[in-house]
Structures are given as structure tokens and as C-alpha cells.
Design a protein around this motif. Structure first.
Motif, mmCIF file in Angstrom:
data_model
loop_
_atom_site.group_PDB
_atom_site.id
_atom_site.type_symbol
_atom_site.label_atom_id
_atom_site.label_comp_id
_atom_site.label_asym_id
_atom_site.label_seq_id
_atom_site.Cartn_x
_atom_site.Cartn_y
_atom_site.Cartn_z
ATOM 1 N N ILE A 251 0.861 -1.187 0.000
ATOM 2 C CA ILE A 251 0.000 0.000 0.000
ATOM 3 C C ILE A 251 0.896 1.235 0.000
ATOM 4 N N PRO A 252 0.835 2.062 -1.037
ATOM 5 C CA PRO A 252 1.689 3.259 -1.078
ATOM 6 C C PRO A 252 1.268 4.286 -0.037
ATOM 7 N N TYR A 253 2.202 5.159 0.303
ATOM 8 C CA TYR A 253 1.867 6.246 1.213
ATOM 9 C C TYR A 253 0.758 7.088 0.584
ATOM 10 N N HIS A 254 -0.255 7.410 1.386
ATOM 11 C CA HIS A 254 -1.367 8.189 0.839
ATOM 12 C C HIS A 254 -1.996 9.008 1.965
ATOM 13 N N PRO A 255 -2.268 10.287 1.722
ATOM 14 C CA PRO A 255 -2.900 11.125 2.748
ATOM 15 C C PRO A 255 -4.298 10.649 3.146
ATOM 16 N N GLU A 256 -4.856 9.716 2.375
ATOM 17 C CA GLU A 256 -6.191 9.184 2.685
ATOM 18 C C GLU A 256 -6.256 8.595 4.094
ATOM 19 N N PHE A 257 -5.143 7.994 4.550
ATOM 20 C CA PHE A 257 -5.114 7.413 5.893
ATOM 21 C C PHE A 257 -5.409 8.480 6.942
ATOM 22 N N VAL A 258 -4.730 9.609 6.824
ATOM 23 C CA VAL A 258 -4.914 10.695 7.802
ATOM 24 C C VAL A 258 -6.258 11.386 7.606
ATOM 25 N N GLU A 259 -6.626 11.615 6.365
ATOM 26 C CA GLU A 259 -7.864 12.344 6.072
ATOM 27 C C GLU A 259 -9.095 11.585 6.571
ATOM 28 N N THR A 260 -9.117 10.287 6.362
ATOM 29 C CA THR A 260 -10.274 9.503 6.823
ATOM 30 C C THR A 260 -10.327 9.449 8.346
ATOM 31 N N LEU A 261 -9.157 9.315 8.981
ATOM 32 C CA LEU A 261 -9.127 9.304 10.446
ATOM 33 C C LEU A 261 -9.640 10.619 11.013
ATOM 34 N N ASN A 262 -9.196 11.717 10.414
ATOM 35 C CA ASN A 262 -9.642 13.027 10.893
ATOM 36 C C ASN A 262 -11.156 13.205 10.740
ATOM 37 N N ALA A 263 -11.705 12.547 9.727
ATOM 38 C CA ALA A 263 -13.157 12.637 9.484
ATOM 39 C C ALA A 263 -13.934 11.540 10.213
ATOM 40 N N LYS A 264 -13.221 10.733 11.017
ATOM 41 C CA LYS A 264 -13.814 9.601 11.739
ATOM 42 C C LYS A 264 -14.461 8.613 10.776
ATOM 43 N N LYS A 265 -13.755 8.338 9.684
ATOM 44 C CA LYS A 265 -14.218 7.375 8.687
ATOM 45 C C LYS A 265 -13.169 6.288 8.489
ATOM 46 N N THR A 266 -13.598 5.183 7.877
ATOM 47 C CA THR A 266 -12.668 4.117 7.534
ATOM 48 C C THR A 266 -12.160 4.327 6.108
ATOM 49 N N LEU A 267 -11.131 3.563 5.754
ATOM 50 C CA LEU A 267 -10.523 3.711 4.428
ATOM 51 C C LEU A 267 -11.495 3.398 3.298
ATOM 52 N N ILE A 268 -12.440 2.495 3.530
ATOM 53 C CA ILE A 268 -13.369 2.169 2.446
ATOM 54 C C ILE A 268 -14.431 3.255 2.269
ATOM 55 N N GLU A 269 -14.459 4.220 3.178
ATOM 56 C CA GLU A 269 -15.359 5.362 3.038
ATOM 57 C C GLU A 269 -14.636 6.567 2.451
ATOM 58 N N GLY A 270 -13.348 6.378 2.138
ATOM 59 C CA GLY A 270 -12.566 7.464 1.554
ATOM 60 C C GLY A 270 -12.842 7.637 0.066
ATOM 61 N N LYS A 271 -12.078 8.535 -0.552
ATOM 62 C CA LYS A 271 -12.308 8.877 -1.957
ATOM 63 C C LYS A 271 -11.429 8.087 -2.922
ATOM 64 N N ASP A 272 -10.288 7.592 -2.443
ATOM 65 C CA ASP A 272 -9.322 6.974 -3.348
ATOM 66 C C ASP A 272 -9.715 5.537 -3.690
ATOM 67 N N LYS A 273 -10.024 5.285 -4.947
ATOM 68 C CA LYS A 273 -10.487 3.956 -5.388
ATOM 69 C C LYS A 273 -9.375 2.915 -5.298
ATOM 70 N N ALA A 274 -8.128 3.332 -5.548
ATOM 71 C CA ALA A 274 -7.011 2.380 -5.513
ATOM 72 C C ALA A 274 -6.801 1.837 -4.104
ATOM 73 N N ILE A 275 -6.892 2.715 -3.096
ATOM 74 C CA ILE A 275 -6.746 2.272 -1.709
ATOM 75 C C ILE A 275 -7.887 1.325 -1.343
ATOM 76 N N LYS A 276 -9.109 1.668 -1.755
ATOM 77 C CA LYS A 276 -10.265 0.800 -1.478
ATOM 78 C C LYS A 276 -10.055 -0.584 -2.098
ATOM 79 N N GLN A 277 -9.535 -0.607 -3.306
ATOM 80 C CA GLN A 277 -9.325 -1.876 -3.999
ATOM 81 C C GLN A 277 -8.298 -2.738 -3.267
#
Length: 291
Positions: A251-277
Motif C-alpha cells: 500500500i503506497p503512502y497516501h494522505p487518505e489514511f490521515v484524512e479519513t481518520l480526521n473525518a472519523k471514517k474508515t478507508l473504504i469510506e474514503g475517496k481513493d479507489k485504488a486504496i479501497k481496492q
């Protein structure tokens, strides 16, 4: 029923983020247990509706009844931990220093000392916003025996899964290789090792693999932040291959990890399709029938 524990050799690797996403994907198909009782935080993402809360007692502390005490001083003299002191005209027990060995209790000639159980923490059974049955706990400040509280959380999670025919248990394990981690590994079917592409990541992974091999457990690995040091990621790949550990994903470094945590969401609720996959691929691997 298949119990899968997710652990990492150090904090900050993304272990809890990945666990939260796996549980969110599973929904009613998995019981989720947060066994990082020293610093439980999965509930912050799961917004649980608590159904049951119960105090957890572990260990004992000496208590002196000063109405019975004759001030002989034998307890203070024999205490190996210097936990009994004479202050304000009476003998007193320092609860922080007391190890609960009960030597003073057995030696007191007038039975002025009793041993009382410590309120060490609290555990909860809840339902997450993803409809998981969710078990978690909080260890009290300065309390020990977190390994026993981990065992309690796992025991309750397993009981729920068996009673309600839930096929999977996802356990967010503690970091490191100490007693709480060993407790979290008890009777599991598979271990997911989450590491990062760094020298410390490799070092801590090696300690975990030694532990996994000692207990003869099946394990796989996810390398997070893999593009920060591709050479180190390659070394981790080689190390895992030598030890018959399947590297499921980089899994490459991605700000999605921090952004979803700050929004109290999980990674599958984030915007990045590659991370979800990538998370979905990990989920498919862990839940496949042949594992």
C-alpha cells in the motif's frame, strides 16, 4: 468460525486503519474486537451503541485496617517493594507500589491487613455503525495485567461469534511483542502482520515473525507506505518469502489514511479507489475458504 488477528511490531503502521476497514467491509459477517486495551481507539471510528458494560478486576492490593493495627511495623519491614510506609501516625499502603504479593497479609500477627481486588478497567459489548458485534475495553490508568483484559475481550468476542453463528472475528491486536500481543495470539487461525517500508519496520517485523513461528501460526503480511523506501520494501518481501509468509499487498503512502481518520471514517469510506481496492483484496485473501 475463523479468527484473524491484525498486529504490528510498532505503532503508526496503519494497523488500526486497516482493521477498521476490514470490519466495515464484513459488516454482520464479523465480530470485531479491539484488543489494544492500553490505547483503544477503534471505537472512535465505529461509533458503537453500547449494549453491555462491565467492570474488569485484576490483581489485588493490600489494605491496612488501622483500627486493628498495633503499629508493630512487621509489614513495612518485610515488604520487598517498599509499598508500606509510616505516615501521619499510622502505617499506609502505597497502591502504586504494591504488587499484591500478600506477604504482609500472611505475616500480620493481628490480621489487620486484607487483600482487595483492583478495579483494573472496563470492557464493553456494542454494535458498530457497520452492524458488527463489537467488543472493546479500556485499561485503567497505571493498571497492569493488560494481557488478562485482552483475553477477556477475545473470550467475549468468540462467545458472540459461536452463539450467533458469525463466521469471522477480526481482532485489532496491540503493537509490539509483549504479554498483550501474546494474549491476542491465543488460538487464532490467521495473523495479518502490518509493517512499513523502513528499517524499524523490518526490525519489528522480524521480532513478530519469531513469535509467530514459535507458536506455529499461519501469517500473511501487508507493507504499508511501501513507496517511501522501495529498496526496504523489497527487503521485506525477500524476508517474508524466506519465512513462507505471503505478502498480500503493498500500500503506497497516501494522505487518505490521515484524512479519513480526521473525518472519523474508515478507508473504504474514503475517496481513493485504488486504496479501497487494495483493502478489498486483503479482505478477500483473509476470508477465503481455503485459508
Amino acid at each position: 468460525m475463523k479468527e484473524i488477528v491484525i498486529i504490528s511490531g510498532k505503532g503508526g503502521t496503519g494497523k488500526t486503519s486497516i482493521t477498521a476497514a476490514l470490519g466495515a467491509l464484513a459488516g454482520k459477517s464479523a465480530v470485531v474486537a479491539d484488543c489494544d486495551v492500553d490505547a483503544a481507539n477503534l471505537h472512535l471510528l465505529y461509533e458503537p451503541r453500547v449494549r453491555h458494560a462491565e467492570d474488569f478486576y485484576s490483581g489485588k492490593t493490600a489494605i491496612i485496617d488501622n483500627d486493628l493495627c498495633t503499629d508493630c511495623g512487621l509489614c513495612a519491614e518485610k515488604c520487598a517493594f517498599d509499598a508500606i510506609r509510616y505516615e501521619y501516625g499510622q502505617y499506609m499502603v502505597d497502591e502504586v507500589s504494591c504488587e499484591g504479593c500478600a506477604v504482609c497479609f500472611h505475616l500480620c500477627p493481628v490480621n489487620a491487613i486484607r487483600m482487595e481486588e483492583n478495579l483494573a478497567g472496563k470492557w464493553y459489548r456494542a454494535q458498530s455503525r457497520f452492524d458488527n458485534e463489537f467488543v472493546y475495553a479500556h485499561l485503567g490508568i497505571g493498571q497492569e495485567n493488560s494481557g488478562k483484559l485482552v483475553a477477556k475481550v477475545k473470550q467475549e468476542a468468540k462467545k458472540i461469534a459461536e452463539n450467533e453463528n458469525i463466521p469471522f472475528i477480526f481482532v485489532d491486536g496491540p503493537p509490539g511483542v509483549g504479554c498483550p500481543v501474546i494474549s491476542s495470539l491465543s488460538n487464532v487461525d490467521h495473523v495479518l502482520l502490518v509493517t512499513e517500508a523502513s528499517q524499524s519496520g523490518l526490525h519489528d517485523l522480524q521480532r513478530l515473525v519469531e513469535l509467530i513461528e514459535y507458536f506455529k501460526l499461519k501469517a500473511s503480511c501487508v507493507i504499508n507506505k511501501s513507496d517511501l523506501n522501495e529498496q526496504m520494501a523489497s527487503e521485506i518481501d525477500d524476508y517474508c518469502q524466506k519465512h513462507n509468509i505471503n505478502v498480500i499487498n503493498h500500500i503506497p503512502y497516501h494522505p487518505e489514511f490521515v484524512e479519513t481518520l480526521n473525518a472519523k471514517k474508515t478507508l473504504i469510506e474514503g475517496k481513493d479507489k485504488a486504496i479501497k481496492q487494495k483493502i478489498f483484496q486483503i479482505y478477500q485473501f483473509l476470508t477465503r475458504e481455503e485459508e
